[in-house]
Design a protein around this motif. Structure first.
Motif, PDB file in Angstrom:
ATOM      1  N   ALA B 400      13.238  19.723 -10.543  1.00 16.97           N
ATOM      2  CA  ALA B 400      13.899  18.250 -10.806  1.00 16.97           C
ATOM      3  C   ALA B 400      12.787  17.452 -10.772  1.00 16.97           C
ATOM      4  CB  ALA B 400      14.646  18.406  -9.313  1.00 16.97           C
ATOM      5  N   ALA B 401      11.527  18.138 -10.169  1.00 13.73           N
ATOM      6  CA  ALA B 401      10.295  17.152 -10.426  1.00 13.73           C
ATOM      7  C   ALA B 401       9.190  18.226 -10.250  1.00 13.73           C
ATOM      8  CB  ALA B 401      10.368  16.509  -9.225  1.00 13.73           C
ATOM      9  N   ASP B 402       7.789  17.678 -10.463  1.00 14.66           N
ATOM     10  CA  ASP B 402       6.683  18.450 -10.211  1.00 14.66           C
ATOM     11  C   ASP B 402       5.966  17.941  -8.967  1.00 14.66           C
ATOM     12  OD1 ASP B 402       6.747  19.908 -12.744  1.00 14.66           O
ATOM     13  OD2 ASP B 402       6.126  18.256 -13.949  1.00 14.66           O
ATOM     14  N   GLY B 403       6.577  16.894  -8.482  1.00 15.73           N
ATOM     15  CA  GLY B 403       6.000  16.401  -7.162  1.00 15.73           C
ATOM     16  C   GLY B 403       6.652  15.130  -7.224  1.00 15.73           C
ATOM     17  N   PHE B 404       5.968  14.245  -6.055  1.00 15.67           N
ATOM     18  CA  PHE B 404       6.610  13.032  -5.643  1.00 15.67           C
ATOM     19  C   PHE B 404       5.605  12.048  -5.373  1.00 15.67           C
ATOM     20  CE2 PHE B 404       9.943  16.078  -4.779  1.00 15.67           C
ATOM     21  CZ  PHE B 404      11.069  15.657  -5.391  1.00 15.67           C
ATOM     22  N   ILE B 405       5.908  10.708  -5.718  1.00 17.82           N
ATOM     23  CA  ILE B 405       5.155   9.531  -5.159  1.00 17.82           C
ATOM     24  C   ILE B 405       5.888   8.775  -3.984  1.00 17.82           C
ATOM     25  CG2 ILE B 405       4.321   7.416  -5.865  1.00 17.82           C
ATOM     26  CD1 ILE B 405       4.089   8.146  -8.666  1.00 17.82           C
ATOM     27  N   LEU B 406       5.394   8.939  -3.012  1.00 15.24           N
ATOM     28  CA  LEU B 406       5.934   8.709  -1.768  1.00 15.24           C
ATOM     29  C   LEU B 406       5.707   7.111  -1.460  1.00 15.24           C
ATOM     30  CD1 LEU B 406       4.662  11.575   0.763  1.00 15.24           C
ATOM     31  CD2 LEU B 406       6.843  11.300  -0.511  1.00 15.24           C
ATOM     32  N   VAL B 407       6.905   6.543  -1.102  1.00  8.39           N
ATOM     33  CA  VAL B 407       6.811   5.008  -0.896  1.00  8.39           C
ATOM     34  C   VAL B 407       7.311   4.988   0.550  1.00  8.39           C
ATOM     35  CG1 VAL B 407       7.636   2.903  -1.649  1.00  8.39           C
ATOM     36  CG2 VAL B 407       7.597   4.899  -3.247  1.00  8.39           C
ATOM     37  N   PRO B 408       6.091   4.634   1.474  1.00  8.09           N
ATOM     38  CA  PRO B 408       6.365   4.517   2.940  1.00  8.09           C
ATOM     39  C   PRO B 408       6.898   2.929   2.991  1.00  8.09           C
ATOM     40  CG  PRO B 408       3.949   4.585   2.304  1.00  8.09           C
ATOM     41  CD  PRO B 408       4.572   4.749   1.077  1.00  8.09           C
ATOM     42  N   HIS B 409       7.596   2.821   4.004  1.00  9.89           N
ATOM     43  CA  HIS B 409       8.026   1.552   4.192  1.00  9.89           C
ATOM     44  C   HIS B 409       7.091   0.708   5.304  1.00  9.89           C
ATOM     45  CE1 HIS B 409       9.503   3.658   7.912  1.00  9.89           C
ATOM     46  NE2 HIS B 409       9.493   2.476   8.554  1.00  9.89           N
ATOM     47  N   LEU B 410       6.004   1.279   5.793  1.00 10.14           N
ATOM     48  CA  LEU B 410       4.969   0.366   6.709  1.00 10.14           C
ATOM     49  C   LEU B 410       3.862   0.625   6.144  1.00 10.14           C
ATOM     50  CD1 LEU B 410       5.874   1.670  10.234  1.00 10.14           C
ATOM     51  CD2 LEU B 410       6.306  -0.782   9.534  1.00 10.14           C
ATOM     52  N   THR B 411       2.882  -0.796   6.303  1.00  7.09           N
ATOM     53  CA  THR B 411       1.356  -1.081   6.017  1.00  7.09           C
ATOM     54  C   THR B 411       0.810  -0.904   7.186  1.00  7.09           C
ATOM     55  OG1 THR B 411       2.338  -2.064   3.997  1.00  7.09           O
ATOM     56  CG2 THR B 411       0.026  -2.168   4.396  1.00  7.09           C
ATOM     57  N   PRO B 412      -0.136  -0.307   7.556  1.00  3.85           N
ATOM     58  CA  PRO B 412      -0.916   0.884   6.439  1.00  3.85           C
ATOM     59  C   PRO B 412      -0.269   2.499   7.224  1.00  3.85           C
ATOM     60  CG  PRO B 412      -2.425   0.179   8.235  1.00  3.85           C
ATOM     61  CD  PRO B 412      -1.169  -0.499   8.584  1.00  3.85           C
ATOM     62  N   GLY B 413       0.400   2.274   8.285  1.00  5.14           N
ATOM     63  CA  GLY B 413       0.607   3.632   8.900  1.00  5.14           C
ATOM     64  C   GLY B 413       1.696   4.574   8.412  1.00  5.14           C
ATOM     65  N   GLY B 414       2.469   4.036   7.404  1.00  2.71           N
ATOM     66  CA  GLY B 414       3.607   4.625   6.914  1.00  2.71           C
ATOM     67  C   GLY B 414       3.564   6.182   6.508  1.00  2.71           C
ATOM     68  N   LEU B 415       2.401   6.452   6.226  1.00  8.07           N
ATOM     69  CA  LEU B 415       2.223   7.894   5.695  1.00  8.07           C
ATOM     70  C   LEU B 415       1.715   8.993   6.821  1.00  8.07           C
ATOM     71  CD1 LEU B 415       2.767   8.735   2.826  1.00  8.07           C
ATOM     72  CD2 LEU B 415       0.243   8.608   2.474  1.00  8.07           C
ATOM     73  N   ASP B 416       1.288   8.363   8.027  1.00  2.00           N
ATOM     74  CA  ASP B 416       0.642   9.255   8.903  1.00  2.00           C
ATOM     75  C   ASP B 416       1.492  10.442   9.376  1.00  2.00           C
ATOM     76  OD1 ASP B 416      -1.123   7.277   8.827  1.00  2.00           O
ATOM     77  OD2 ASP B 416      -0.906   6.480  10.979  1.00  2.00           O
ATOM     78  N   GLU B 417       2.610  10.238   9.827  1.00  5.13           N
ATOM     79  CA  GLU B 417       3.614  11.104  10.217  1.00  5.13           C
ATOM     80  C   GLU B 417       3.966  12.408   8.975  1.00  5.13           C
ATOM     81  OE1 GLU B 417       7.187   9.677  11.562  1.00  5.13           O
ATOM     82  OE2 GLU B 417       7.452  11.816  12.746  1.00  5.13           O
ATOM     83  N   PHE B 418       3.947  11.673   7.802  1.00  5.51           N
ATOM     84  CA  PHE B 418       4.211  12.564   6.769  1.00  5.51           C
ATOM     85  C   PHE B 418       3.114  13.738   6.418  1.00  5.51           C
ATOM     86  CE2 PHE B 418       4.351  14.213   2.394  1.00  5.51           C
ATOM     87  CZ  PHE B 418       5.753  14.250   2.267  1.00  5.51           C
ATOM     88  N   ALA B 419       1.696  13.019   6.634  1.00  3.16           N
ATOM     89  CA  ALA B 419       0.540  13.852   6.227  1.00  3.16           C
ATOM     90  C   ALA B 419       0.342  14.965   7.319  1.00  3.16           C
ATOM     91  CB  ALA B 419      -0.659  12.814   6.160  1.00  3.16           C
ATOM     92  N   ASP B 420       0.573  14.624   8.863  1.00  7.01           N
ATOM     93  CA  ASP B 420       0.466  15.033   9.827  1.00  7.01           C
ATOM     94  C   ASP B 420       1.558  16.366  10.125  1.00  7.01           C
ATOM     95  OD1 ASP B 420      -1.784  13.806  10.199  1.00  7.01           O
ATOM     96  OD2 ASP B 420      -0.963  12.470  11.812  1.00  7.01           O
ATOM     97  N   ARG B 421       2.801  16.072   9.787  1.00  5.87           N
ATOM     98  CA  ARG B 421       3.807  16.929   9.976  1.00  5.87           C
ATOM     99  C   ARG B 421       4.329  17.663   8.825  1.00  5.87           C
ATOM    100  NH1 ARG B 421       7.801  14.336  14.277  1.00  5.87           N
ATOM    101  NH2 ARG B 421       8.571  16.655  14.676  1.00  5.87           N
TER     102      ARG B 421
END
Lengths: 388, 448
Positions: B400-421
């Motif tokens: 269904a995809a080769d991967g994803f472009i993640l669109v976080p809803h917070l600047t700038p920390g919106g990716l922290d939890e995704f990267a860590d967990r």
């Protein structure tokens, strides 16, 4: 009182054969990072980065096919941005053309450089008169520059209609950039949760510029930069560019060849503007063996170096004498073009600054965080700000 | 842990991940106390370093060359104000080592020689990490900020973009790979014939001369294309390395995936040469219930009362400010004479959209704000880190995809939890790299 000192960075230095002695990796970021770090260690006010929308050439217009000189350059604005996080105090002043680059793009690029550097951005606004460069865009037919230069009556370009238009357009481009920088109030971002408003739209302004060459609606997409307006600079050799610089720039680089000429140029420029900072350009080879080094490079290049700016060879002490003499003629700062990099830059950043400090003419520490601060220029109030 | 379903890391299809910087859009939650500046360089550094820590393929910036308007006035409810994309990316090249750096730059309001040069510069200065998301616009509204002002017919947009790209490639390829000798012994800096001449004469551009830069580390930057129309898909199949799509749902994604990969053969390209990466949002929680609760909270933050009315106005084409966002949809008919919104992707067929919204509101008994929450983009992945990692992997394994472009809803920390967990769980599944194996973005995307 401190003299203002800038260095003009280009390729391996301003002597076309300079690369043959140092063989630098001019297409790597590391090379440029080392140069700007050295300039910052010397507490210089700023570095400029040369640029053009076509390869270097020894011809006035067109390509020369020489294989023994550096050809190729980075986009100067992007290079300056790449250097910004690696430095903390020195100003970064890239060249961008007013002839082919959209004023909107220049304005947001330089504003962004100001944001990423925390208020250390400038712009060397430059016209691109060459037909060869115009053919890279294919939108405008330019007469070949050598035809203009070889026209009977000499090389005063001020009367040439093509050149006059280029400067009129440049003046409009600078005006548009300044209006765009002002188009966001400093406090436009309000984040007012109660009304759900992120910005106060009354503090965003259409600039509604309409001129002979283009029109721009505005506002900018980029909020007002830290300096309010980054520092605009221009190189000028004659009346027409003096008028452009006096009208649009914060700093003008002039090219006197003696203290006497410096005095005359200062008088002419001051007649046009009391505010613009007047810097003199000098191409320098420094050290005990400066003249021999230059002669060696001349021989390698097959011809004696010529430049629009005066060429100085001598020791840092001798150069300090010249700078202080020209300062008495009204020159406020200098943009030194190192003959060979990194050697002559090191001589400037270490030897010359020490010499000037010994004479009470140069700073011991950076005294401001922004380029405007270093140059003693006030932060402009936005033209759209309401007078309270 | 799902280990039984795990194939060996050598055989499992690898997930590609990119990070969208949450600047100007209507999904960035600026009212959250954790929300920082969308302009300060520190925000960009923070998010880029998080993405690099998470071994993401690239960092992605959007563009918009004029501030959006609603009812003839600058829209003031969403995050607005952004830097020039390539300038920020160039600065980020100094504070990252491996992360790809992709920027959206409009091919309508730029000149090929200049933009090709800027992209080549970025590729040099980042040692091979540059990507260009090619977009075009037919928008005279944006054109008012530019010298040439004008706009293009829709039909001409991709023609111009294709010619733009062809010309950019001619420029990027115009220096021989070994053009720079830089040999002080012989005094040869440029090998004779090393710099070629470009002669291009086409429908949109006439360019003659020489380029100012040697070939960049990637030869040419990675080309990204965002666009879903038939022409957009065809353009991507012919020219792009990555396609940025809205198709984040499994079956929808599979249809799109099959369609676009099928088109590649026509251009002599293999399926692996175009990576399909939908833009997706996510909401995480320690339990499924908590994740769902977080997702609902985010949606309410994204659609405040004034934002709900503003959305309604875009469709209805009239001033709706008198209506209560927490009340029901008014009976008033849409004014279809003229749109009230500029600088946004226009809503197609506003009459049909209004009818559909009205029916939905009636059926479910929704208030205006609830309706807008319902009809404007929902989060794609909601759940515990385990669930989200599994869903992402499943989508990729199911083509269904080769991967994803993640669109976080917070600047700038919106990716922290995704990267860590989430990232460590993807790694555990053998679906995502433990570390970068190459240095260029082409390496990361397995395009080389």
């Amino acid at each position: 009182m401190t003299l203002h000192l800038a260095v003009a960075l280009d390729a391996a230095g301003w002597h076309p054969a300079a690369w043959r002695e140092s063989s630098p990796a001019v297409f790597s970021a590391g090379y440029w990072a080392a140069l700007v770090a050295e300039a910052e260690r010397g507490l210089l006010d700023f570095v400029t980065i040369e640029d053009a929308l076509g390869p270097q050439s020894t011809l006035p217009d067109g390509f020369d096919d020489r294989t023994d000189q550096v050809r190729g350059r980075f986009d100067a604005v992007l290079l300056a941005a790449r250097l910004a996080p690696l430095t903390t105090r020195i100003g970064l002043v890239p060249t961008a053309t007013t002839t082919h680059t959209e004023p909107f793009h220049v304005a947001i690029g330089i504003a962004t450089l100001d944001h990423v550097s925390g208020g250390r951005a400038g712009w060397r606004a430059q016209v691109s008169p060459r037909a060869a460069e115009a053919r890279h865009f294919g939108r405008k037919e330019f007469p070949p520059l050598d035809q203009i230069l070889n026209r009977p009556g000499g090389v005063d370009l001020s009367t040439d209609p093509h050149v006059r238009d280029l400067f009129a357009e440049a003046a409009d481009a600078v005006e548009v950039a300044r209006r765009l920088w002002d188009s966001w109030g400093d406090d436009a971002e309000i984040r007012d949760v109660a009304t759900g408003r992120f910005i106060d739209r009354d503090k965003l302004h259409y600039i509604d510029f309409a001129g002979r060459f283009f029109s721009v609606k505005g506002p900018s997409i980029t909020p007002r930069p830290p300096q309010g307006q980054p520092v605009v600079t221009a190189l000028a050799h004659a009346r027409l560019p003096y008028e452009f610089a006096a009208g649009g720039a914060d700093v003008v680089y002039v090219t006197p060849h003696s203290a006497e000429q410096a005095r005359a140029i200062v008088e002419e420029v001051r007649g046009l503007s009391g505010d613009v900072k007047i810097f003199a350009d000098l191409l320098v080879f420094l050290g005990e063996d400066a003249a021999r080094r230059k002669a060696r490079l001349d021989e390698l290049d097959g011809t004696e170096l010529v430049s629009d700016a005066a060429i100085f060879t001598g020791t840092a002490g001798e150069l300090a004498d010249v700078l202080l003499e020209w300062r008495r003629a009204g020159i406020q700062g200098f943009r030194l073009r190192p003959g060979a990099l990194p050697y002559d830059l090191t001589q400037i950043a270490q030897g010359l600054t020490a010499e000037l400090r010994g004479r009470g003419a140069f700073r011991h520490a950076y005294e401001a965080a922004t380029l405007r601060g270093l140059l003693g220029l006030p932060r402009p109030v936005s033209r759209f700000a309401e007078v309270s | 842990m799902g280990r039984t379903a795990r194939a060996g890391p050598m055989t499992r299809k690898q997930v590609h991940l990119a990070a969208h910087f949450p600047g100007v859009n209507n999904t960035t939650v600026w009212a959250d106390p954790r929300s920082g500046s969308q302009i300060d360089f520190a925000s960009f550094v923070d998010l880029a370093r998080t993405a690099e820590r998470g071994k993401f393929d690239f960092f992605f910036l959007a563009e918009g060359l004029r501030l959006r308007e609603l009812k003839g006035r600058i829209h003031d409810l969403d995050v607005v104000g952004r830097p020039e994309a390539l300038t920020v990316l160039s600065a980020l090249a100094a504070v990252t080592d491996r992360l790809g750096l992709g920027g959206t730059v409009n091919a309508t309001f730029n000149e090929p020689y200049e933009l090709a040069r800027r992209l080549s510069t970025l590729d040099h200065l980042s040692e091979g990490r540059a990507a260009w998301n090619v977009v075009t616009t037919s928008d005279a509204f944006t054109g008012e900020n530019f010298r040439r002002g004008g706009f293009l017919d829709r039909a001409d947009r991709y023609k111009r973009a294709a010619e733009f790209l062809r010309l950019a490639r001619e420029l990027w390829d115009s220096w021989q790979p070994d053009a720079i000798a830089a040999d002080p012994e012989t005094g040869t800096f440029v090998r004779p014939g090393g710099i070629g001449t470009v002669e291009h004469s086409g429908e949109h551009f006439t360019v003659q001369g020489r380029f100012t830069l040697p070939r960049s580390p990637q030869g040419r930057p990675v080309i990204i294309q965002a666009g879903d129309s038939g022409e957009g898909r065809e353009f991507a199949a012919a020219h792009a390395d990555v396609i940025f799509t809205p198709h984040g749902r499994l079956e929808d994604g599979q249809r799109f995936y099959a369609d676009v990969k099928r088109r590649l053969g026509k251009y002599g390209r293999e399926p692996h040469q175009l990576k399909i990466m939908p833009g997706v949002t996510f909401a995480l929680g320690d339990t499924e219930e908590e994740a769902a609760e977080n997702a609902a909270v985010i949606r309410r933050q994204q659609v405040g009362p004034q934002t709900a009315i503003a959305f309604l106005e875009q469709v209805w084409g009239r001033d709706m400010s008198a209506y209560d966002p927490e009340g029901s949809l008014p009976d008033v008919e849409p004014d279809l004479s003229e749109g009230v919104s500029q600088g946004r992707v226009p809503i197609k067929d506003r009459a049909a959209t209004a009818a559909k919204w009205r029916a939905l509101a009636e059926e479910k008994g929704l208030t205006i704000r609830e309706l807008v929450i319902e009809v404007t983009g929902r989060q794609t992945f909601i759940g515990t880190p385990e669930t989200v990692a599994r869903l992402i992997d499943e989508h990729v394994q199911a083509d269904a995809a080769d991967g994803f472009i993640l669109v976080p809803h917070l600047t700038p920390g919106g990716l922290d939890e995704f990267a860590d967990r989430v990232v460590p769980l993807l790694q555990e599944r053998g679906a995502f790299r433990a570390d970068y194996t190459g240095t260029t973005l082409r390496d990361h995307l397995e395009l080389a």
